[in-house]
Design an enzyme around this catalytic site. Structure first.
Site, PDB file in Angstrom:
ATOM      1  N   ARG A   1       0.833  -1.221   0.000  1.00  0.00           N
ATOM      2  CA  ARG A   1       0.000   0.000   0.000  1.00  0.00           C
ATOM      3  C   ARG A   1       0.864   1.266   0.000  1.00  0.00           C
ATOM      4  O   ARG A   1       0.512   2.269   0.625  1.00  0.00           O
ATOM      5  CB  ARG A   1      -0.946   0.030   1.210  1.00  0.00           C
TER       6      ARG A   1
ATOM      7  N   SER B   1     -10.305  -0.890   3.564  1.00  0.00           N
ATOM      8  CA  SER B   1      -9.527  -1.061   4.800  1.00  0.00           C
ATOM      9  C   SER B   1      -9.071   0.304   5.294  1.00  0.00           C
ATOM     10  O   SER B   1      -8.459   1.053   4.549  1.00  0.00           O
ATOM     11  CB  SER B   1      -8.281  -1.906   4.545  1.00  0.00           C
TER      12      SER B   1
ATOM     13  N   GLU C   1      -4.392   3.541   6.595  1.00  0.00           N
ATOM     14  CA  GLU C   1      -4.139   3.357   5.163  1.00  0.00           C
ATOM     15  C   GLU C   1      -4.765   4.515   4.384  1.00  0.00           C
ATOM     16  O   GLU C   1      -4.284   4.924   3.334  1.00  0.00           O
ATOM     17  CB  GLU C   1      -4.754   2.028   4.709  1.00  0.00           C
TER      18      GLU C   1
HETATM   19  N1  EPU Z   1     -10.298 -11.064  10.327  1.00  0.00           N
HETATM   20  C1  EPU Z   1     -10.928 -11.136  11.554  1.00  0.00           C
HETATM   21  N2  EPU Z   1     -11.896 -10.197  11.810  1.00  0.00           N
HETATM   22  C2  EPU Z   1     -12.252  -9.243  10.941  1.00  0.00           C
HETATM   23  C3  EPU Z   1     -11.604  -9.176   9.695  1.00  0.00           C
HETATM   24  C4  EPU Z   1     -10.610 -10.104   9.401  1.00  0.00           C
HETATM   25  O1  EPU Z   1     -10.634 -11.986  12.367  1.00  0.00           O
HETATM   26  O2  EPU Z   1     -13.153  -8.470  11.259  1.00  0.00           O
HETATM   27  C5  EPU Z   1      -9.300 -12.097   9.987  1.00  0.00           C
HETATM   28  C6  EPU Z   1      -9.872 -13.032   8.922  1.00  0.00           C
HETATM   29  O3  EPU Z   1     -10.602 -14.084   9.486  1.00  0.00           O
HETATM   30  C7  EPU Z   1      -8.635 -13.526   8.228  1.00  0.00           C
HETATM   31  C8  EPU Z   1      -7.698 -12.352   8.332  1.00  0.00           C
HETATM   32  O4  EPU Z   1      -8.188 -11.523   9.361  1.00  0.00           O
HETATM   33  O5  EPU Z   1      -8.066 -14.606   8.912  1.00  0.00           O
HETATM   34  C9  EPU Z   1      -7.566 -11.581   7.017  1.00  0.00           C
HETATM   35  O6  EPU Z   1      -8.840 -11.082   6.625  1.00  0.00           O
HETATM   36  P1  EPU Z   1      -9.217 -10.748   5.091  1.00  0.00           P
HETATM   37  O7  EPU Z   1      -8.925 -11.936   4.250  1.00  0.00           O
HETATM   38  O8  EPU Z   1     -10.596 -10.203   5.093  1.00  0.00           O
HETATM   39  O9  EPU Z   1      -8.158  -9.667   4.647  1.00  0.00           O
HETATM   40  P2  EPU Z   1      -7.521  -8.407   5.391  1.00  0.00           P
HETATM   41  O10 EPU Z   1      -6.111  -8.720   5.714  1.00  0.00           O
HETATM   42  O11 EPU Z   1      -8.389  -7.956   6.505  1.00  0.00           O
HETATM   43  C10 EPU Z   1      -6.555  -7.355   3.212  1.00  0.00           C
HETATM   44  C11 EPU Z   1      -6.585  -6.040   2.516  1.00  0.00           C
HETATM   45  C12 EPU Z   1      -7.891  -5.853   1.763  1.00  0.00           C
HETATM   46  C13 EPU Z   1      -8.018  -6.969   0.759  1.00  0.00           C
HETATM   47  C14 EPU Z   1      -7.974  -8.304   1.515  1.00  0.00           C
HETATM   48  C15 EPU Z   1      -7.964  -9.478   0.585  1.00  0.00           C
HETATM   49  C16 EPU Z   1      -5.183  -4.583   3.835  1.00  0.00           C
HETATM   50  C17 EPU Z   1      -5.124  -3.424   4.766  1.00  0.00           C
HETATM   51  N3  EPU Z   1      -6.396  -4.970   3.476  1.00  0.00           N
HETATM   52  O12 EPU Z   1      -7.565  -7.322   4.215  1.00  0.00           O
HETATM   53  O13 EPU Z   1      -7.802  -4.627   1.042  1.00  0.00           O
HETATM   54  O14 EPU Z   1      -9.228  -6.872   0.026  1.00  0.00           O
HETATM   55  O15 EPU Z   1      -6.750  -8.393   2.287  1.00  0.00           O
HETATM   56  O16 EPU Z   1      -6.736  -9.552  -0.060  1.00  0.00           O
HETATM   57  O17 EPU Z   1      -4.140  -5.088   3.424  1.00  0.00           O
HETATM   58  C18 EPU Z   1      -8.304  -2.319   1.059  1.00  0.00           C
HETATM   59  O18 EPU Z   1      -7.094  -2.127   1.021  1.00  0.00           O
HETATM   60  O19 EPU Z   1      -9.126  -1.366   1.073  1.00  0.00           O
HETATM   61  C19 EPU Z   1      -8.802  -3.682   1.123  1.00  0.00           C
HETATM   62  C20 EPU Z   1     -10.085  -3.963   1.253  1.00  0.00           C
END
Ligand code: EPU
Length: 334
Positions: free
Chosen positions: A159, A234, A330
């Site tokens: 990012r 995010s 972010e």
């Molecule tokens: N999780 C929780 N609780 C929550 C949300 C997530 O426990 O409320 C856990 C999930 O169960 C999972 C882990 O966290 O084990 C990762 O969650 P998720 O796959 O939803 O991805 P993320 O790391 O929360 C990132 C990006 C997203 C992108 C997704 C998929 C960042 C800051 N965010 O989210 O990007 O869509 O991966 O690749 O890196 C964005 O940048 O606006 C965005 C949406």
């Protein structure tokens, strides 16, 4: 030439009601150059998908809305496609898919425009735009000259890019060229949620269209549609902590999701940390934390930017106290 006191609510995905004292929609590079030759202190508003506006904007606001997609080069394996900054990101991804060009399908349905996609090296489901990025052209505000940036010039990171850091506020990205595949597409289906979704859809030997459909289904199930509930995706970055710090956390919370980056560093999902602090689904007036993804802050209707910001700061403080981790925003805050 500038319009006065224009409401910006519909031009930022958080749906924050602030006003631009001076506003101009720019639809051509010529106009952009002309404005830049007379005004150096500008506020560039593109898709408005990665910004939290906390006050009216005094500087002249340029809403970049230049359009156009063209194939600039092709060989039997690859195609180079140039898109103008004001093209909507998802519509551009759909155009690539309609033409069977591969590389951006994991980035389906991300809000925002093409021109801002390199600023924060948008990413999702195992892919970042740097993976398909060829070059971009940007207008240098001080000189009014167009400069070409290749991937190495952009210092892409998680990012991150040079445009958020050392060159912040100095350039306006006017178009971006991507190198895409025309055959033997590289299928990125390793992300757990994608595999599960492909199974549900019975897609055995998935192609780029199946991946896109899977990503769209996952995003729709977890992330709020900014047209219905204001948000900016995010709000925080996933923090990177030391292996020692991680082991301490894992002892207390054996279920903590994580991605090992190296022997010394581990990335942990900010969404998990925020949820563990009890914020998931919480609402404070019209500002809140999304009920299905704790990393997404939302504006239910009439929240002011400062209310969202104050919630973000409370979350940062709580996460810091509970986990000794400082969450970095972010989203850009004005
Ligand atoms: N999780 C929780 N609780 C929550 C949300 C997530 O426990 O409320 C856990 C999930 O169960 C999972 C882990 O966290 O084990 C990762 O969650 P998720 O796959 O939803 O991805 P993320 O790391 O929360 C990132 C990006 C997203 C992108 C997704 C998929 C960042 C800051 N965010 O989210 O990007 O869509 O991966 O690749 O890196 C964005 O940048 O606006 C965005 C949406």
């Amino acid at each position: 030439m500038f319009q006065k006191n224009i409401p910006l609510r519909s031009l930022n995905t958080f749906g924050i009601a602030v006003t631009a004292k001076q506003f101009l929609e720019v639809t051509s590079l010529e106009t952009l150059k002309e404005i830049v030759s007379n005004h150096k202190d500008l506020f560039i508003l593109s898709g408005g998908s990665n910004i939290l506006l906390t006050k009216d904007i005094d500087k002249p606001v340029l809403h970049l809305n230049t359009k156009g997609i063209e194939i600039v080069k092709q060989n039997p394996r690859s195609v180079w496609v140039k898109a103008q900054a004001g093209e909507n990101w998802h519509e551009f991804v759909c155009w690539c898919l309609e033409n069977d060009f591969g590389g951006l399908e994991n980035l389906s349905l991300i809000p925002g425009n093409v021109g801002t996609s390199p600023m924060q090296n948008i990413g999702a489901y195992g892919v970042e735009i740097k993976d398909s990025f060829e070059s971009l052209e940007a207008l240098e505000i001080s000189s009014g000259k167009i400069q070409t940036f290749y991937a190495d010039d952009c210092a892409f990171g998680y990012r991150e890019s040079v445009f958020k850091n050392t060159l912040k506020g100095q350039f306006i990205i006017v178009n971006v060229t991507f190198r895409l595949t025309v055959k033997d597409h590289l299928i990125n289906d390793q992300y757990g949620a994608i595999r599960e979704q492909l199974k549900v859809a019975n897609a055995v030997d998935p192609g780029i269209h199946d991946i896109s459909k899977a990503v769209i289904a996952i995003r729709r199930s977890k992330l709020p549609d900014p047209k219905k509930i204001g948000n900016s995706g995010s709000f925080f970055k996933n923090p990177v902590i030391s292996a020692a710090h991680f082991l301490k956390l894992q002892t207390l919370h054996p279920e903590i999701p994580h991605y090992k980056l190296s022997e010394e560093q581990v990335k942990v999902p900010a969404g998990w940390l925020v949820e563990k602090c009890g914020f998931k689904g919480k609402r404070f007036g019209d500002a809140g934390v999304h009920e299905k993804q704790a990393l997404v802050l939302v504006n239910y209707k009439n929240a002011q930017g400062n209310e969202i910001l104050s919630l973000a700061r409370t979350i940062q403080k709580t996460v810091s106290q509970k986990f000794e981790i400082d969450l970095e925003m972010e989203v850009n805050v004005l």
